[in-house]
Motif scaffolding. Structure first.
Motif, short mmCIF file in Angstrom:
data_model
loop_
_atom_site.label_atom_id
_atom_site.label_comp_id
_atom_site.label_asym_id
_atom_site.label_seq_id
_atom_site.Cartn_x
_atom_site.Cartn_y
_atom_site.Cartn_z
N THR A 180 -9.12 -6.58 -2.01
CA THR A 180 -8.36 -7.22 -0.93
C THR A 180 -8.86 -6.83 0.46
O THR A 180 -8.36 -7.37 1.45
CB THR A 180 -6.85 -6.89 -1.03
OG1 THR A 180 -6.66 -5.48 -0.97
CG2 THR A 180 -6.26 -7.44 -2.33
N ASN A 181 -9.82 -5.90 0.52
CA ASN A 181 -10.37 -5.49 1.82
C ASN A 181 -11.88 -5.37 1.73
O ASN A 181 -12.42 -5.01 0.69
CB ASN A 181 -9.76 -4.16 2.28
CG ASN A 181 -8.30 -4.30 2.62
OD1 ASN A 181 -7.44 -3.89 1.84
ND2 ASN A 181 -8.00 -4.89 3.75
N THR A 182 -12.52 -5.64 2.85
CA THR A 182 -13.97 -5.54 2.92
C THR A 182 -14.38 -4.10 3.24
O THR A 182 -13.56 -3.30 3.71
CB THR A 182 -14.52 -6.46 4.02
OG1 THR A 182 -14.04 -5.98 5.30
CG2 THR A 182 -14.09 -7.92 3.82
N ALA A 183 -15.65 -3.82 3.02
CA ALA A 183 -16.16 -2.48 3.36
C ALA A 183 -15.98 -2.17 4.85
O ALA A 183 -15.56 -1.07 5.20
CB ALA A 183 -17.62 -2.35 2.93
N PRO A 184 -16.26 -3.13 5.76
CA PRO A 184 -16.03 -2.83 7.19
C PRO A 184 -14.55 -2.58 7.51
O PRO A 184 -14.25 -1.72 8.35
CB PRO A 184 -16.55 -4.08 7.91
CG PRO A 184 -17.57 -4.66 6.98
CD PRO A 184 -17.02 -4.39 5.60
N GLN A 185 -13.64 -3.28 6.87
CA GLN A 185 -12.21 -3.03 7.11
C GLN A 185 -11.83 -1.62 6.66
O GLN A 185 -11.12 -0.90 7.37
CB GLN A 185 -11.35 -4.05 6.36
CG GLN A 185 -11.36 -5.43 6.94
CD GLN A 185 -10.63 -6.42 6.05
OE1 GLN A 185 -10.74 -6.38 4.82
NE2 GLN A 185 -9.89 -7.33 6.67
N LYS A 186 -12.31 -1.23 5.50
CA LYS A 186 -12.01 0.11 4.99
C LYS A 186 -12.62 1.19 5.89
O LYS A 186 -11.98 2.19 6.18
CB LYS A 186 -12.47 0.26 3.54
CG LYS A 186 -11.65 -0.61 2.57
CD LYS A 186 -12.06 -0.43 1.13
CE LYS A 186 -13.30 -1.23 0.83
NZ LYS A 186 -13.66 -1.22 -0.61
N VAL A 239 -9.77 5.72 0.68
CA VAL A 239 -9.19 4.42 0.32
C VAL A 239 -9.45 4.24 -1.17
O VAL A 239 -10.60 4.16 -1.60
CB VAL A 239 -9.82 3.26 1.12
CG1 VAL A 239 -9.24 1.92 0.67
CG2 VAL A 239 -9.60 3.47 2.62
N ARG A 240 -8.38 4.20 -1.94
CA ARG A 240 -8.49 4.04 -3.40
C ARG A 240 -8.06 2.61 -3.74
O ARG A 240 -6.97 2.19 -3.40
CB ARG A 240 -7.60 5.04 -4.11
CG ARG A 240 -7.74 4.98 -5.63
CD ARG A 240 -6.98 6.08 -6.33
NE ARG A 240 -7.27 7.41 -5.85
CZ ARG A 240 -8.33 8.14 -6.19
NH1 ARG A 240 -9.22 7.65 -7.02
NH2 ARG A 240 -8.49 9.36 -5.71
N PRO A 273 0.83 -1.20 0.00
CA PRO A 273 0.00 0.00 0.00
C PRO A 273 0.87 1.25 0.00
O PRO A 273 1.99 1.24 0.50
CB PRO A 273 -0.80 -0.10 1.30
CG PRO A 273 0.01 -0.97 2.18
CD PRO A 273 0.79 -1.88 1.29
N THR A 274 0.33 2.31 -0.59
CA THR A 274 0.99 3.61 -0.53
C THR A 274 0.03 4.59 0.10
O THR A 274 -1.17 4.58 -0.18
CB THR A 274 1.40 4.12 -1.92
OG1 THR A 274 0.24 4.20 -2.75
CG2 THR A 274 2.40 3.19 -2.58
N GLU A 294 -4.73 9.77 1.41
CA GLU A 294 -5.21 8.83 0.40
C GLU A 294 -4.31 7.59 0.45
O GLU A 294 -3.10 7.70 0.37
CB GLU A 294 -5.15 9.46 -0.99
CG GLU A 294 -5.72 8.56 -2.05
CD GLU A 294 -5.83 9.28 -3.40
OE1 GLU A 294 -6.44 8.69 -4.29
OE2 GLU A 294 -5.32 10.39 -3.54
N ILE A 295 -4.95 6.43 0.60
CA ILE A 295 -4.22 5.17 0.58
C ILE A 295 -4.66 4.38 -0.64
O ILE A 295 -5.85 4.32 -0.95
CB ILE A 295 -4.44 4.35 1.89
CG1 ILE A 295 -3.64 3.04 1.84
CG2 ILE A 295 -5.91 4.11 2.16
CD1 ILE A 295 -3.64 2.26 3.15
N SER A 296 -3.69 3.81 -1.34
CA SER A 296 -3.97 2.96 -2.49
C SER A 296 -3.71 1.51 -2.08
O SER A 296 -2.66 1.19 -1.52
CB SER A 296 -3.07 3.32 -3.67
OG SER A 296 -3.36 4.62 -4.12
N VAL A 297 -4.71 0.66 -2.37
CA VAL A 297 -4.61 -0.77 -2.09
C VAL A 297 -5.10 -1.53 -3.32
O VAL A 297 -5.76 -0.97 -4.19
CB VAL A 297 -5.43 -1.18 -0.84
CG1 VAL A 297 -4.92 -0.50 0.41
CG2 VAL A 297 -6.91 -0.91 -1.04
N THR A 298 -4.81 -2.81 -3.36
CA THR A 298 -5.26 -3.64 -4.47
C THR A 298 -6.75 -3.90 -4.35
O THR A 298 -7.24 -4.28 -3.27
CB THR A 298 -4.48 -4.97 -4.51
OG1 THR A 298 -3.08 -4.68 -4.58
CG2 THR A 298 -4.88 -5.81 -5.71
#
Length: 136
Positions: A73-79, A108-109, A2-3, A66-70
Motif C-alpha cells: 500500500t506504500n511505495t519505497a519513497p513514501q516509506k 516499517v513492517r 496502521p499500528t 515499528e509501524i505495521s501497514v498492509t
C-alpha cells in the motif's frame, strides 16, 4: 489500520506520550496516506537498565518505532519519507538537544492483507468489499 509501537528510554513525562502519539499519527497520515481515525499508537517506556546496545545499558535517549501497514500500500519513497520524518520527530521530542543513541530505529513492517485487520475484518476482506462496491 496502521499500528505503531514505540519503545523509549529513559522514562518520559506522561504528557509527552500524548504529544508523541499525536505527532506520529499525523506523520503516518501525511507520509503514508493512512487514516488517522484508525491509527493506533502504543508507547512503552523502559528504564535504561533494561535496554542494552552492544551489551551495555543505554547512555542516551533511545527509541525503537515499528509501524505495521498492509503490504503493497506504500511505495519505497513514501516509506523512506516516513522513516526520516518519524526519526526527526523522535529526535526532537526525546533528544533534549542531544542526539538519540545511534541504535535508535524506525521500522516499517508490511503485513499481507490476509494476515491482519481491525474491527473483526481482515484488510483483504475490506479490499474485496471496496472492489465489489465500485463494480456496482
Amino acid at each position: 489500520m496502521p499500528t505503531l509501537q514505540l519503545k523509549v528510554s529513559p522514562l518520559q513525562n506522561p504528557a509527552r506520550y500524548r504529544t508523541l502519539a499525536q505527532a506520529l499519527t499525523r506523520l503516518t497520515a501525511e507520509h503514508l496516506g493512512k487514516r488517522a481515525e484508525v491509527t493506533a499508537v502504543m508507547i512503552d517506556d523502559l528504564p535504561a537498565a533494561r535496554w542494552y546496545v552492544g551489551g551495555v545499558d543505554v547512555q542516551r535517549p533511545t527509541a525503537f518505532l515499528e509501524i505495521s501497514v498492509t503490504q503493497g500500500t506504500n511505495t519505497a519513497p513514501q516509506k523512506a519519507a516516513f522513516i526520516a520524518a518519524a526519526f526527526a520527530e523522535l529526535q526532537e521530542q526525546l533528544g533534549a538537544g542531544a542526539p538519540l543513541a545511534e541504535a535508535s530505529y524506525v521500522i516499517v513492517r508490511e503485513l499481507p492483507a490476509t494476515d491482519w485487520g481491525y474491527n473483526g475484518q481482515t484488510q483483504a476482506a475490506r479490499q474485496t468489499a471496496r472492489a465489489f462496491s465500485l463494480a456496482l
